[in-house]
Design an enzyme around this catalytic site. Structure first.
Site, PDB file in Angstrom:
ATOM      1  N   GLU A   1      44.863  69.525  59.628  1.00 46.14           N
ATOM      2  CA  GLU A   1      44.649  68.266  60.588  1.00 46.14           C
ATOM      3  C   GLU A   1      44.477  68.745  61.851  1.00 46.14           C
ATOM      4  O   GLU A   1      44.167  68.127  62.766  1.00 46.14           O
ATOM      5  CB  GLU A   1      45.540  67.081  60.402  1.00 46.14           C
ATOM      6  CG  GLU A   1      47.005  67.361  60.649  1.00 46.14           C
ATOM      7  CD  GLU A   1      47.826  66.182  60.604  1.00 46.14           C
ATOM      8  OE1 GLU A   1      48.157  65.738  59.541  1.00 46.14           O
ATOM      9  OE2 GLU A   1      48.748  65.866  61.557  1.00 46.14           O
TER      10      GLU A   1
ATOM     11  N   ASP B   1      66.018  64.398  45.707  1.00 49.02           N
ATOM     12  CA  ASP B   1      66.358  64.862  47.050  1.00 49.02           C
ATOM     13  C   ASP B   1      67.271  66.310  46.620  1.00 49.02           C
ATOM     14  O   ASP B   1      67.833  66.137  45.586  1.00 49.02           O
ATOM     15  CB  ASP B   1      66.949  63.908  47.822  1.00 49.02           C
ATOM     16  CG  ASP B   1      66.871  64.191  49.219  1.00 49.02           C
ATOM     17  OD1 ASP B   1      67.403  65.131  49.680  1.00 49.02           O
ATOM     18  OD2 ASP B   1      66.524  63.286  50.110  1.00 49.02           O
TER      19      ASP B   1
ATOM     20  N   HIS C   1      47.206  60.381  60.666  1.00 49.04           N
ATOM     21  CA  HIS C   1      48.584  60.507  61.302  1.00 49.04           C
ATOM     22  C   HIS C   1      48.974  59.163  62.114  1.00 49.04           C
ATOM     23  O   HIS C   1      49.584  59.703  63.177  1.00 49.04           O
ATOM     24  CB  HIS C   1      48.659  62.024  61.941  1.00 49.04           C
ATOM     25  CG  HIS C   1      50.132  62.564  61.858  1.00 49.04           C
ATOM     26  ND1 HIS C   1      50.370  63.950  61.447  1.00 49.04           N
ATOM     27  CD2 HIS C   1      51.247  61.914  62.083  1.00 49.04           C
ATOM     28  CE1 HIS C   1      51.719  64.112  61.445  1.00 49.04           C
ATOM     29  NE2 HIS C   1      52.177  62.982  61.786  1.00 49.04           N
TER      30      HIS C   1
ATOM     31  N   ASP D   1      47.937  59.832  55.304  1.00 52.03           N
ATOM     32  CA  ASP D   1      48.276  59.747  56.639  1.00 52.03           C
ATOM     33  C   ASP D   1      48.234  61.076  57.100  1.00 52.03           C
ATOM     34  O   ASP D   1      47.934  61.291  58.379  1.00 52.03           O
ATOM     35  CB  ASP D   1      49.491  59.116  56.911  1.00 52.03           C
ATOM     36  CG  ASP D   1      49.587  58.957  58.233  1.00 52.03           C
ATOM     37  OD1 ASP D   1      48.479  58.233  58.991  1.00 52.03           O
ATOM     38  OD2 ASP D   1      50.464  59.086  58.885  1.00 52.03           O
TER      39      ASP D   1
ATOM     40  N   ILE E   1      63.243  57.789  56.421  1.00 54.82           N
ATOM     41  CA  ILE E   1      62.173  57.135  55.982  1.00 54.82           C
ATOM     42  C   ILE E   1      62.079  56.757  54.418  1.00 54.82           C
ATOM     43  O   ILE E   1      61.702  55.704  54.269  1.00 54.82           O
ATOM     44  CB  ILE E   1      60.712  57.865  56.265  1.00 54.82           C
ATOM     45  CG1 ILE E   1      60.876  58.118  57.671  1.00 54.82           C
ATOM     46  CG2 ILE E   1      59.529  57.186  55.756  1.00 54.82           C
ATOM     47  CD1 ILE E   1      59.781  59.121  58.365  1.00 54.82           C
TER      48      ILE E   1
ATOM     49  N   ARG F   1      53.916  65.487  55.423  1.00 57.72           N
ATOM     50  CA  ARG F   1      53.278  66.440  56.139  1.00 57.72           C
ATOM     51  C   ARG F   1      51.979  66.949  55.231  1.00 57.72           C
ATOM     52  O   ARG F   1      52.281  66.985  53.981  1.00 57.72           O
ATOM     53  CB  ARG F   1      54.063  67.645  56.603  1.00 57.72           C
ATOM     54  CG  ARG F   1      54.870  67.694  57.912  1.00 57.72           C
ATOM     55  CD  ARG F   1      54.032  67.358  59.121  1.00 57.72           C
ATOM     56  NE  ARG F   1      54.896  67.118  60.365  1.00 57.72           N
ATOM     57  CZ  ARG F   1      55.326  65.919  61.094  1.00 57.72           C
ATOM     58  NH1 ARG F   1      54.773  64.925  60.155  1.00 57.72           N
ATOM     59  NH2 ARG F   1      56.048  65.845  61.843  1.00 57.72           N
TER      60      ARG F   1
HETATM   61  P1  NAI Z   1      64.914  62.998  57.280  1.00 61.34           P
HETATM   62  O1  NAI Z   1      65.502  64.342  57.415  1.00 61.34           O
HETATM   63  O2  NAI Z   1      65.879  61.924  57.345  1.00 61.34           O
HETATM   64  O3  NAI Z   1      64.691  62.967  55.338  1.00 61.34           O
HETATM   65  C1  NAI Z   1      64.152  63.919  54.791  1.00 61.34           C
HETATM   66  C2  NAI Z   1      64.776  64.016  53.425  1.00 61.34           C
HETATM   67  O4  NAI Z   1      64.126  65.041  52.539  1.00 61.34           O
HETATM   68  C3  NAI Z   1      66.283  64.436  53.488  1.00 61.34           C
HETATM   69  O5  NAI Z   1      67.125  63.410  52.620  1.00 61.34           O
HETATM   70  C4  NAI Z   1      66.297  65.920  52.936  1.00 61.34           C
HETATM   71  O6  NAI Z   1      67.576  66.182  52.124  1.00 61.34           O
HETATM   72  C5  NAI Z   1      65.296  65.668  51.765  1.00 61.34           C
HETATM   73  N1  NAI Z   1      64.765  67.088  51.411  1.00 61.34           N
HETATM   74  C6  NAI Z   1      64.743  68.191  51.983  1.00 61.34           C
HETATM   75  N2  NAI Z   1      64.091  69.131  51.098  1.00 61.34           N
HETATM   76  C7  NAI Z   1      63.944  68.575  50.096  1.00 61.34           C
HETATM   77  C8  NAI Z   1      63.167  69.098  48.665  1.00 61.34           C
HETATM   78  N3  NAI Z   1      62.978  70.200  48.417  1.00 61.34           N
HETATM   79  N4  NAI Z   1      63.223  68.035  47.891  1.00 61.34           N
HETATM   80  C9  NAI Z   1      63.326  66.701  47.826  1.00 61.34           C
HETATM   81  N5  NAI Z   1      63.791  66.283  49.238  1.00 61.34           N
HETATM   82  C10 NAI Z   1      64.177  67.326  50.128  1.00 61.34           C
HETATM   83  O7  NAI Z   1      63.594  63.074  57.731  1.00 61.34           O
HETATM   84  P2  NAI Z   1      62.645  61.610  57.886  1.00 61.34           P
HETATM   85  O8  NAI Z   1      63.131  61.025  59.163  1.00 61.34           O
HETATM   86  O9  NAI Z   1      62.825  60.824  56.774  1.00 61.34           O
HETATM   87  O10 NAI Z   1      61.197  61.986  57.669  1.00 61.34           O
HETATM   88  C11 NAI Z   1      60.534  62.758  56.596  1.00 61.34           C
HETATM   89  C12 NAI Z   1      59.309  63.441  57.035  1.00 61.34           C
HETATM   90  O11 NAI Z   1      58.477  62.564  57.347  1.00 61.34           O
HETATM   91  C13 NAI Z   1      59.319  64.294  58.293  1.00 61.34           C
HETATM   92  O12 NAI Z   1      60.031  65.677  57.985  1.00 61.34           O
HETATM   93  C14 NAI Z   1      57.941  64.449  58.798  1.00 61.34           C
HETATM   94  O13 NAI Z   1      57.414  65.397  58.257  1.00 61.34           O
HETATM   95  C15 NAI Z   1      57.205  62.882  58.351  1.00 61.34           C
HETATM   96  N6  NAI Z   1      56.931  62.198  59.327  1.00 61.34           N
HETATM   97  C16 NAI Z   1      55.818  61.819  59.450  1.00 61.34           C
HETATM   98  C17 NAI Z   1      55.453  60.902  60.507  1.00 61.34           C
HETATM   99  C18 NAI Z   1      53.966  60.255  60.382  1.00 61.34           C
HETATM  100  O14 NAI Z   1      53.435  59.364  61.417  1.00 61.34           O
HETATM  101  N7  NAI Z   1      53.254  60.412  59.315  1.00 61.34           N
HETATM  102  C19 NAI Z   1      56.430  60.173  61.413  1.00 61.34           C
HETATM  103  C20 NAI Z   1      57.591  60.925  61.132  1.00 61.34           C
HETATM  104  C21 NAI Z   1      58.089  61.709  60.042  1.00 61.34           C
END
Ligand code: NAI
Length: 331
Positions: free
Chosen positions: A262, A174, A294, A257, A155, A233
């Site tokens: 929540e 990251d 959300h 969001d 994302i 989150r």
């Molecule tokens: P992803 O796993 O592809 O990317 C997460 C990134 O965060 C990774 O590159 C990881 O290395 C990095 N990361 C991990 N720990 C970290 C830290 N301490 N500091 C900085 N970066 C760190 O996940 P994706 O698909 O991009 O989703 C991200 C988050 O978005 C999900 O974990 C979920 O909580 C949230 N989400 C929210 C939605 C919504 O409807 N509001 C829908 C889908 C996901």
């Protein structure tokens, strides 16, 4: 396999009904959110299908196991609501949908930012009230501003590219590097990102290391006009600290969001009862805060991908084969 589908909503039922056609899966759609009180509804089902605010703590997992549930399919990417050590101990197989549409979430983050900055939500109501004055509607150009992105996974990657298209300078943080992002952005420390960004967007997962990543000390480092966006989150932000920062005008505003408490509120209609959570109620009173419940994921494409991956996940579970989307299993 009969599957109890918790937290079912009308907008997804049709798509999942379509997905189960010609398959060995039979979804029973239950409006109830999975909690300790509703876990009994899973009696007679070998599998359950759940979403972000369903509770899968130690007590619920133990109860589900007793009732004969063996398979848990999350209709989301995050699995912070599942107590994985208990799932492993009980031999429950847990699968998820790691990716459904990073575009849906990244585009929603941009929509929130543009709405708050250009005050579209206010302007819309002004015009409907025949108030065509522009007083109070001044925004700022995104072009030339510095955007800080925490988490450049699926994302964050899309969000960085969109903001690059707006002509913003991008700072990213990251724990690993994405070479494609490194070409358009600068990887920096968290402190540098907090200090230099005009806009900060959170796209990292919620875990022990990231809980309350944005706390009082983080707010103290931000620019006084910084806009904070959270589509990750709720627990990434210490909400009490956010309220303190907003009251003291230490930041420019927030686009949210997600919210750390929540569960049980978002995805439900509380319009006749009102808000019982005083912190949430306070958040909704700030003129420089915009909230959605959300819904960042909620596009047609994302729902179809969620249904398709969930169906594939269940096929693996039914046939006892390895599932690439598994987050907990017996070994
Ligand atoms: P992803 O796993 O592809 O990317 C997460 C990134 O965060 C990774 O590159 C990881 O290395 C990095 N990361 C991990 N720990 C970290 C830290 N301490 N500091 C900085 N970066 C760190 O996940 P994706 O698909 O991009 O989703 C991200 C988050 O978005 C999900 O974990 C979920 O909580 C949230 N989400 C929210 C939605 C919504 O409807 N509001 C829908 C889908 C996901």
């Amino acid at each position: 396999m009969k599957v109890a589908f918790f937290s079912a909503r009308k907008y997804e039922e049709k798509i999942f009904q379509e997905a189960q056609k010609d398959s060995e899966i039979e979804f029973d759609f239950l409006e109830a959110r999975l909690t300790e009180k509703t876990a009994q509804l899973a009696s007679g089902y070998q599998g359950i299908c759940v979403f972000v605010n369903d509770v899968l703590n130690e007590a619920v997992l133990t109860e589900l196991h007793k009732l004969g549930v063996r398979f848990i399919a999350l209709r989301c990417a995050g699995f912070n609501n599942v107590h994985l050590p208990t799932a492993r101990k009980l031999g429950l197989r847990v699968v998820r949908v790691p990716e459904y549409s990073p575009y849906a979430v990244a585009e929603h983050a941009v929509a929130l930012l543009l709405t708050l900055n250009r005050k579209i939500h206010k302007a819309h109501y002004h015009v409907r009230e025949m108030n065509f004055s522009l007083e109070g509607l001044v925004g700022f150009d995104l072009h030339g501003k510095t955007v800080g992105i925490i988490g450049t996974g699926k994302i964050g990657h899309v969000f960085a590219k969109i903001m690059n298209g707006f002509g913003c300078s991008i700072l990213v943080r990251d724990i690993k590097t994405d070479p494609e992002i490194a070409a358009i952005a600068k990887y920096v420390t968290l402190d540098e990102l907090l200090e230099k960004s005009d806009i900060i967007s959170l796209h990292c997962p919620l875990n022990d290391a990231t809980k309350h990543l944005i706390n009082e000390s983080a707010f103290a480092k931000m620019k006084s006009n910084a806009i904070l966006i959270n589509t990750g989150r709720g627990g990434l932000i210490d909400t009490q600290a956010l309220i303190k920062a907003l009251k003291a005008h230490r930041i420019g505003g927030a686009c949210l969001d997600v919210y750390e408490e929540e569960e049980g509120v978002f995805f439900t209609d509380q319009s006749s009862e009102g808000i019982t959570d005083d912190i949430l109620a306070r958040l909704t009173t700030f003129p420089n805060v915009i909230m959605t419940s959300h819904q960042a994921f909620l596009t047609q494409e994302a729902l179809m991908n969620i249904a398709d991956t969930t169906k594939k996940n269940f096929v693996c579970l039914i046939h006892g084969t390895r599932c690439e989307n598994e987050v907990a299993h017996m070994s």
